[in-house]
Design an enzyme around this catalytic site. Structure first.
Site, PDB file in Angstrom:
ATOM      1  N   GLU A 101       0.857  -1.191   0.000  1.00 28.01           N
ATOM      2  CA  GLU A 101       0.000   0.000   0.000  1.00 28.01           C
ATOM      3  C   GLU A 101       0.891   1.238   0.000  1.00 28.01           C
ATOM      4  OE1 GLU A 101      -3.418  -0.233   2.411  1.00 28.01           O
ATOM      5  OE2 GLU A 101      -3.760   1.937   2.441  1.00 28.01           O
ATOM      6  N   LYS A 145      -3.897  -0.113  14.019  1.00 31.67           N
ATOM      7  CA  LYS A 145      -4.742   0.929  13.426  1.00 31.67           C
ATOM      8  C   LYS A 145      -6.165   0.515  13.752  1.00 31.67           C
ATOM      9  CE  LYS A 145      -6.111   2.867   8.913  1.00 31.67           C
ATOM     10  NZ  LYS A 145      -5.714   3.044   7.494  1.00 31.67           N
ATOM     11  N   GLU A 178     -10.567   4.740   9.143  1.00 28.33           N
ATOM     12  CA  GLU A 178     -10.728   4.400   7.729  1.00 28.33           C
ATOM     13  C   GLU A 178     -11.301   2.992   7.555  1.00 28.33           C
ATOM     14  OE1 GLU A 178      -6.845   5.250   5.946  1.00 28.33           O
ATOM     15  OE2 GLU A 178      -7.520   7.301   5.615  1.00 28.33           O
ATOM     16  N   ASP A 200      -2.580  14.113   6.898  1.00 25.88           N
ATOM     17  CA  ASP A 200      -2.052  12.858   6.358  1.00 25.88           C
ATOM     18  C   ASP A 200      -0.822  13.074   5.488  1.00 25.88           C
ATOM     19  OD1 ASP A 200      -1.889  10.200   5.809  1.00 25.88           O
ATOM     20  OD2 ASP A 200      -3.488  10.166   4.318  1.00 25.88           O
ATOM     21  N   GLU A 248       3.765   9.114  -0.850  1.00 24.15           N
ATOM     22  CA  GLU A 248       2.384   9.081  -1.327  1.00 24.15           C
ATOM     23  C   GLU A 248       1.953  10.442  -1.893  1.00 24.15           C
ATOM     24  OE1 GLU A 248      -0.244   7.777   1.785  1.00 24.15           O
ATOM     25  OE2 GLU A 248      -2.042   8.098   0.580  1.00 24.15           O
ATOM     26  N   TRP A 286     -12.995  13.442   2.351  1.00 25.26           N
ATOM     27  CA  TRP A 286     -12.240  12.802   1.267  1.00 25.26           C
ATOM     28  C   TRP A 286     -12.089  13.751   0.073  1.00 25.26           C
ATOM     29  CZ3 TRP A 286     -14.800   7.224   1.073  1.00 25.26           C
ATOM     30  CH2 TRP A 286     -14.308   6.477   2.152  1.00 25.26           C
TER      31      TRP A 286
END
Ligand code: GCV
Length: 713
Positions: free
Chosen positions: A179, A299, A303, A377, A405, A555
């Site tokens: 990921e 976690k 999410e 994030d 990312e 989002w």
């Protein structure tokens, strides 16, 4: 004939001008390139022999590394002796050498001292430590000196890590994908483990040990229950066996509902005795296979991941139940604070603080709360997370993202050293001026014994490990700063460049200059002036500030920039979400007023009119456009710098960086043009004089789609 001769002569000259070694990046910063005659002689003189008595696996690895390195740099293999001899590197621990002529006090279990000494009339370099792992760290320090061209005479060095747990977090899945990974598939060959253990695992351990990393969480925080099944415990144990001599412990991410999924329990309620018993038994099973297992990373309730809140329990209830299971074995729990809930209408940037601050003091003493550097994030720039400084009774662990990312993924050259440093140096004012985040995570501000820092790994099966040569610098910088957060990002870049390419100042100076400005350039061309989270959905590749229709408000990029005809930015002052109240009063006061808010964070905290005047005197809109242009121009500058270095870099690594810089330039322009086209469609303002119109209209940018972009979750 004459033409052929000319051609062959030109070929020969080209070949002679090239560095002799073909390079593909696999060796990272441990290339041990031949040092040139003068330097080679100098290194040889200080490493005629390796003298050591211990025979542990760690000591064997240290000796092997030195032999390999010195032989490669000088062409001469050092002898192996048990007693120190003239010109030897003497590796000494209290267990192996009774009278060590240097104090080991304060070096702890992992630190070391390096000193040039006269031993019975003979010049010797002593590398001394309380443990073999300390020796291993010491030899890597000495090899750094040797590789970077530093003097090997008159050494008097003492070094011990400031932070106890220095971990990589792999977001690697059991199916081999990673990921947010941009360097190919996972390096863990889960399928063929534990039977097949390829050489890469040892090289991974060597690289990590060389920068002081002492732990690795093997699997994604979006965990699968099967990671805790017997076959996967055996696979993790095989890796742990390889890493142990290098001082690296293994940890696992856990899925909260594992007891239900693996063994059919009816609930995962942390206060249910059957659930606690399941975790206790599972933990015992893990420790039977991995006696020095580090512990769990969790976690939860984030999410879509399950967690204790699903049973009306708190994060502390969950963490403490797991903590009790690992406690007897000396293990720890790292509980992530990256939480935000779909049914919470409050500013996403506030939610972790709201959830965790009331739990301060309620966690067991072997729990750490792992907090991302910023409250959203891993954006190109975020103000530091307000939990730093707000939970003085709880050891907080820093979580950085090494994989990029949001900073150009594998192809953009955006050196993260300055980003890491910006957060570590940030002053929280929690206990007055000087309450830096570095002092919070090293435990010195609040007197914590348990301390830690984690970096989300950028490692994959690609030959160069990190998806690009320059991304290796981020892995390197993370490790070096985890050991010593006071190091400068520039000094680290210099070390890395010298070892990765060459200590030639004609190369180091321009490369380091280019690296040092590169993260700021990405901020400029992606999210200037405190903007954030404007990337495309899902894969997070490229710009999409227009996205507004995703299921959860937070989002959508429009949630973050809030651009309208009048202005742009997220009001986090009292008139808005009041997120600034989560900071210490001295900071909150500064952030309450746009005039005293750092311009780099302006639109993170304020919604301002398009004609707001920046410190330069230009309007906010003109300033935005100028920053986009500045970012693109910086990348063009890096291309020119790199081109000028062609004669000094081996062809393979030169070509990769050259190609990636071209991609970066194209994508920086894309970010700039798409962002300007979109914001202009909202404010209808002309571009400042001299600025070029975007190459396409807004619809063209909106229509771009990348269903196969890598790194998807
Ligand atoms: C592992 C972001 C990333 C997710 C990641 C998550 C996290 O949302 O996009 O891929 O999931 O952070 O840190 O848990």
């Amino acid at each position: 004939m004459a033409r052929l001769f000319c051609y062959l002569t030109a070929m020969a000259l080209t070949i002679l001008a090239l560095p002799v070694r073909a390079e593909d990046g696999y060796d990272l910063w441990l290339r041990y390139a031949p040092a040139g005659q003068a330097r080679g002689t100098d290194i040889s003189a200080h490493a005629r022999a390796i003298s050591a008595q211990g025979d542990s696996a760690t000591m064997a690895s240290a000796k092997q590394e030195l032999q390999r390195a010195v032989t490669s740099m000088t062409g001469h293999a050092p002898a192996l002796t048990t007693e120190p001899t003239a010109g030897s590197l003497w590796l000494a621990t209290p267990g192996s050498a009774p009278a060590i002529p240097v104090s080991l006090k304060g070096l702890g279990a992992e630190g070391y001292a390096i000193r040039s000494i006269d031993h019975a009339g003979q010049p010797i370099t002593l590398i001394a430590a309380n443990s073999d792992i300390g020796i291993l760290h010491g030899i890597f320090h000495w090899l750094r000196l040797a590789q970077t061209g530093a003097s090997l005479d008159g050494l008097d060095i003492r070094s011990a890590p400031r932070i106890g747990l220095r971990l990589l977090n792999h977001w690697d899945n059991l199916d081999g994908t990673v990921e947010r990974g941009y360097a190919g598939q996972s390096i863990w060959d889960w399928w063929r483990l534990p039977d097949y253990k390829g050489p890469r695992y040892t090289d991974y351990a060597r690289a990590n040990a060389s920068i002081g990393i002492n732990g690795t969480v093997l699997n994604n925080v979006n965990a699968k229950a099967e990671s805790l099944s017997a076959p996967y415990i055996a696979k993790a144990a095989a890796l742990a066996d390889i890493f142990r001599p290098y001082g690296i412990k293994v940890y696992l991410s856990v899925k909260w509902t594992a007891p239900m999924e693996l063994d059919g329990l009816k609930t995962a309620d942390p206060l249910d005795p059957k659930v606690a018993a399941w975790w206790k038994a599972k933990t015992d099973e893990i420790y039977r296979a991995i006696p020095d297992f580090g512990g769990f990373l969790v976690k939860a309730n984030s999410e879509g991941q399950p967690g204790p809140q699903d049973y009306q329990r708190t994060h502390a209830d969950g963490a403490n139940m797991l903590a009790a299971a690992v406690k007897l074995h000396g293990g720890i729990v790292m509980w992530r604070a990256f939480v935000y809930a779909h049914d919470n209408p409050d500013d996403r940037a506030k939610q972790a603080y709201d959830d965790f601050k009331p739990l301060d003091g309620k966690f067991a003493d072997n729990v750490m709360v792992q907090v991302k550097n910023g409250a959203i994030d891993f954006q190109p720039r975020e103000p530091f997370h307000p939990l730093f400084g707000a939970m003085t009774k709880t050891p907080l662990m820093m979580e950085f993202q090494i994989t990029k990312e949001y900073l150009g993924q594998s192809t953009h050259l955006t050196y993260l050293g300055p980003l890491f440093k910006e957060t570590l140096d940030a002053d929280t004012y929690a206990k007055g001026k000087g309450s830096t985040i570095a002092k919070i995570i090293d435990g010195s501000l609040d007197g914590h014994r348990l301390t830690g820092i984690a970096g989300v790994a950028n490692i994959g099966i690609d030959r160069d490990w990190s998806g690009s040569i320059f991304n290796q610098a981020d892995w390197y910088a993370f490790g070096r700063l985890a050991w010593n957060p006071d190091l400068s990002a520039e000094a680290i870049a210099r070390e890395w460049t010298a070892m990765t390419f060459s200590p030639d100042p004609r190369l180091i100076d321009p490369v380091v200059a280019m690296m040092m400005g590169s993260r700021e350039a990405a901020v400029d061309y992606m999210t200037p002036l405190g903007l954030a989270h404007l990337m495309a959905t899902g894969h997070h590749y490229g710009p999409a500030p227009w996205v507004s229709e995703l299921a959860r408000p937070e989002w959508n990029p429009v949630y973050y920039h809030k651009a309208d005809a009048d202005g742009i930015g997220f009001d986090r002052t009292k008139s808005g979400s009041n997120a600034i109240s989560q900071y210490a009063p001295a900071i909150a006061r500064r952030l309450a007023d746009p005039a005293t808010t750092p311009e780099s964070e302006l639109l993170w905290f304020h919604h301002l009119p398009w004609d707001y005047r920046l410190k330069s005197g230009e309007t906010l809109w003109d300033g935005l456009v100028h920053r986009y242009d500045r970012g693109v121009a910086y990348v063009a500058g890096m291309q020119r710098t790199w081109e000028s270095l062609r004669p000094l870099v081996d062809p393979e690594r030169f070509a990769q960086t050259e190609a990636f810089l071209a991609i970066q330039h194209r994508e920086a322009q894309w970010w700039r043009d798409a962002s300007i086209a979109y914001f202009q469609s909202i404010n209808h303002l002309p571009l400042p004089e001299g600025a070029q119109a975007p190459a396409h209209d807004l619809n063209w940018y909106k229509a771009r789609s990348f269903p196969y972009a890598p790194g998807h979750n």
